[in-house]
Design a protein around this motif. Sequence first.
Motif, PDB file in Angstrom:
ATOM      1  N   ALA A   1      76.122  88.087  36.076  1.00 43.73           N
ATOM      2  CA  ALA A   1      76.706  87.479  34.880  1.00 43.73           C
ATOM      3  C   ALA A   1      78.031  86.835  35.267  1.00 43.73           C
ATOM      4  O   ALA A   1      78.824  87.429  36.004  1.00 43.73           O
ATOM      5  CB  ALA A   1      76.917  88.525  33.796  1.00 43.73           C
ATOM      6  N   VAL A   2      78.255  85.623  34.770  1.00 40.42           N
ATOM      7  CA  VAL A   2      79.465  84.876  35.117  1.00 40.42           C
ATOM      8  C   VAL A   2      80.149  84.405  33.841  1.00 40.42           C
ATOM      9  O   VAL A   2      79.503  83.833  32.952  1.00 40.42           O
ATOM     10  CB  VAL A   2      79.127  83.657  36.003  1.00 40.42           C
ATOM     11  CG1 VAL A   2      80.385  82.855  36.320  1.00 40.42           C
ATOM     12  CG2 VAL A   2      78.439  84.097  37.287  1.00 40.42           C
ATOM     13  N   ALA A   3      81.441  84.656  33.748  1.00 35.97           N
ATOM     14  CA  ALA A   3      82.254  84.176  32.627  1.00 35.97           C
ATOM     15  C   ALA A   3      83.107  83.011  33.099  1.00 35.97           C
ATOM     16  O   ALA A   3      83.759  83.087  34.139  1.00 35.97           O
ATOM     17  CB  ALA A   3      83.143  85.294  32.097  1.00 35.97           C
ATOM     18  N   THR A   4      83.091  81.916  32.334  1.00 32.67           N
ATOM     19  CA  THR A   4      83.843  80.717  32.702  1.00 32.67           C
ATOM     20  C   THR A   4      84.764  80.298  31.563  1.00 32.67           C
ATOM     21  O   THR A   4      84.631  80.763  30.417  1.00 32.67           O
ATOM     22  CB  THR A   4      82.899  79.557  33.044  1.00 32.67           C
ATOM     23  OG1 THR A   4      82.158  79.201  31.868  1.00 32.67           O
ATOM     24  CG2 THR A   4      81.953  79.939  34.165  1.00 32.67           C
ATOM     25  N   ALA A   5      85.672  79.386  31.871  1.00 36.54           N
ATOM     26  CA  ALA A   5      86.560  78.803  30.871  1.00 36.54           C
ATOM     27  C   ALA A   5      86.406  77.293  30.898  1.00 36.54           C
ATOM     28  O   ALA A   5      86.465  76.667  31.963  1.00 36.54           O
ATOM     29  CB  ALA A   5      88.008  79.191  31.147  1.00 36.54           C
ATOM     30  N   ASP A   6      86.202  76.712  29.719  1.00 32.54           N
ATOM     31  CA  ASP A   6      86.005  75.273  29.585  1.00 32.54           C
ATOM     32  C   ASP A   6      87.202  74.665  28.859  1.00 32.54           C
ATOM     33  O   ASP A   6      87.463  74.989  27.696  1.00 32.54           O
ATOM     34  CB  ASP A   6      84.718  75.002  28.804  1.00 32.54           C
ATOM     35  CG  ASP A   6      84.432  73.509  28.669  1.00 32.54           C
ATOM     36  OD1 ASP A   6      85.143  72.699  29.323  1.00 32.54           O
ATOM     37  OD2 ASP A   6      83.507  73.159  27.920  1.00 32.54           O
ATOM     38  N   PHE A   7      87.944  73.793  29.538  1.00 34.90           N
ATOM     39  CA  PHE A   7      89.112  73.145  28.954  1.00 34.90           C
ATOM     40  C   PHE A   7      88.865  71.646  28.737  1.00 34.90           C
ATOM     41  O   PHE A   7      89.807  70.874  28.551  1.00 34.90           O
ATOM     42  CB  PHE A   7      90.326  73.330  29.865  1.00 34.90           C
ATOM     43  CG  PHE A   7      90.693  74.765  30.098  1.00 34.90           C
ATOM     44  CD1 PHE A   7      91.378  75.488  29.137  1.00 34.90           C
ATOM     45  CD2 PHE A   7      90.339  75.399  31.289  1.00 34.90           C
ATOM     46  CE1 PHE A   7      91.721  76.818  29.347  1.00 34.90           C
ATOM     47  CE2 PHE A   7      90.680  76.725  31.513  1.00 34.90           C
ATOM     48  CZ  PHE A   7      91.371  77.443  30.540  1.00 34.90           C
ATOM     49  N   SER A   8      87.614  71.233  28.728  1.00 38.19           N
ATOM     50  CA  SER A   8      87.296  69.805  28.643  1.00 38.19           C
ATOM     51  C   SER A   8      87.546  69.239  27.249  1.00 38.19           C
ATOM     52  O   SER A   8      87.800  68.053  27.090  1.00 38.19           O
ATOM     53  CB  SER A   8      85.841  69.565  29.048  1.00 38.19           C
ATOM     54  OG  SER A   8      84.961  70.261  28.184  1.00 38.19           O
ATOM     55  N   LYS A   9      87.476  70.084  26.216  1.00 39.41           N
ATOM     56  CA  LYS A   9      87.705  69.636  24.842  1.00 39.41           C
ATOM     57  C   LYS A   9      89.154  69.938  24.439  1.00 39.41           C
ATOM     58  O   LYS A   9      89.955  70.417  25.217  1.00 39.41           O
ATOM     59  CB  LYS A   9      86.721  70.330  23.901  1.00 39.41           C
ATOM     60  CG  LYS A   9      85.258  70.039  24.244  1.00 39.41           C
ATOM     61  CD  LYS A   9      84.309  70.781  23.315  1.00 39.41           C
ATOM     62  CE  LYS A   9      82.858  70.522  23.696  1.00 39.41           C
ATOM     63  NZ  LYS A   9      81.919  71.264  22.821  1.00 39.41           N
ATOM     64  N   ASN A  10      89.467  69.647  23.200  1.00 36.10           N
ATOM     65  CA  ASN A  10      90.828  69.888  22.721  1.00 36.10           C
ATOM     66  C   ASN A  10      91.162  71.373  22.674  1.00 36.10           C
ATOM     67  O   ASN A  10      92.326  71.764  22.748  1.00 36.10           O
ATOM     68  CB  ASN A  10      91.010  69.268  21.330  1.00 36.10           C
ATOM     69  CG  ASN A  10      90.954  67.747  21.377  1.00 36.10           C
ATOM     70  OD1 ASN A  10      91.292  67.142  22.387  1.00 36.10           O
ATOM     71  ND2 ASN A  10      90.502  67.131  20.281  1.00 36.10           N
ATOM     72  N   THR A  11      90.150  72.216  22.513  1.00 38.80           N
ATOM     73  CA  THR A  11      90.347  73.662  22.482  1.00 38.80           C
ATOM     74  C   THR A  11      89.607  74.301  23.654  1.00 38.80           C
ATOM     75  O   THR A  11      88.594  73.791  24.123  1.00 38.80           O
ATOM     76  CB  THR A  11      89.814  74.262  21.164  1.00 38.80           C
ATOM     77  OG1 THR A  11      88.432  73.936  21.024  1.00 38.80           O
ATOM     78  CG2 THR A  11      90.591  73.703  19.970  1.00 38.80           C
TER      79      THR A  11
END
Length: 389
Positions: A206-216
């Motif tokens: 299982a992998v947890a990621t962070a997406d900063f591509s949008k405004n939030t």
Amino acid sequence: MSDKKTIDKSKIEERKKKRHAKKNRFLIIVILLLVVSTAFTLYMNIDNPLLHNAFSGVGIDLANETVIEFEKTEDYALQGLNGNAIVARNTTVSCVDSNMNNIWTINQNNAAPVIKNGGKYVLTYSFDVPGAMLTKGGDSVEFATENNIIGGSVNKNGYCALITREKGYKAQIVVYSPEGEILYKWHSADNYIIDAAISYDNRTLAVATADFSKNTASGGLMLFNFSQEKPFAGQVLENNIIMQIKFIGKDSLLVVGDIGAAVFNSLGEKKAEYSYSGKSLTNYDIGDDNSLVLALNESDSVLNDTEIKIMGSNLKEKGTYMASGAVSCLDASDGKVLVVSDRKLALVSKRGNELAKLDVNKDIKNAVLMNNGDVLIASGNSAEIVNLQ
């Protein structure tokens, strides 16, 4: 006649001298026996805290210190392990009991030590430095990584996932067997990797990621089989940054986010969730029984009381406790929760009942709940044992 009296007197004097010498020898033997007996008693009770306190400050080495001293520039880390404590320092990693007796020690160079445990196994590494060590009962296996490590985890069977830097990618995950064999690699080109966890059956990553591509910012969850290059399941947690993920059962993956927590099954389907209802998550801990303890605050002010929520593995609330001020440390172990706030230690039951409390005149950097109500507290350049029962 006078000669006879003189002879009798000399015999009497001689007998007196013999009796006196005999008495002296007897006293010497008694004193020696007392000394030997006392020394033997001290040796047999060398771990007795009453003796330790009685001789503190006296030039007698009882070989059982209750304080660990760190160098002023030394980085260190503490974590509980089955009622004991793991202490990672710049050159060593040790397991100690509540009497500060050393259970095992390994040599490891740690610039900024990190400790992760999976029950019996302990994974240690330095943040942003290559190389890690897996230890069980003092026996160790070294993982020589090509790149610097920025995260990692170990499951209850000793399978490890290490998150490393990788040129041209956001990050890379390398999965190791307990023997140090590389089982799987995955590169993340688009998203930063926050955490990784391996299932109980040692087959799913299982992998947890962070997406900063949008405004939030949003969190992402992906599930992989070691036989496949791409994930077989995925979820997007809108506006919820994932702090940690952990398998808490054969078919349960706990996800702790900054605005809420959730449990997913092995197919990536949501089984349960819990919202913090707009409150700020200031601290948390996942207990050795897979319970989740949350420290929630109405605002970021350290003056406000902090609400401690004690959740079961199904995210059902078991108890609530109110702590004064900001909570600097939580440690859930053996069915109890250690709460550190405002220079106070509180021992709380699963139902939120306060079992014991202690004021300490120092700022606590870290604390570990051990056996019998003992707590290892770290403050400044030292760590010591205190008792809450």
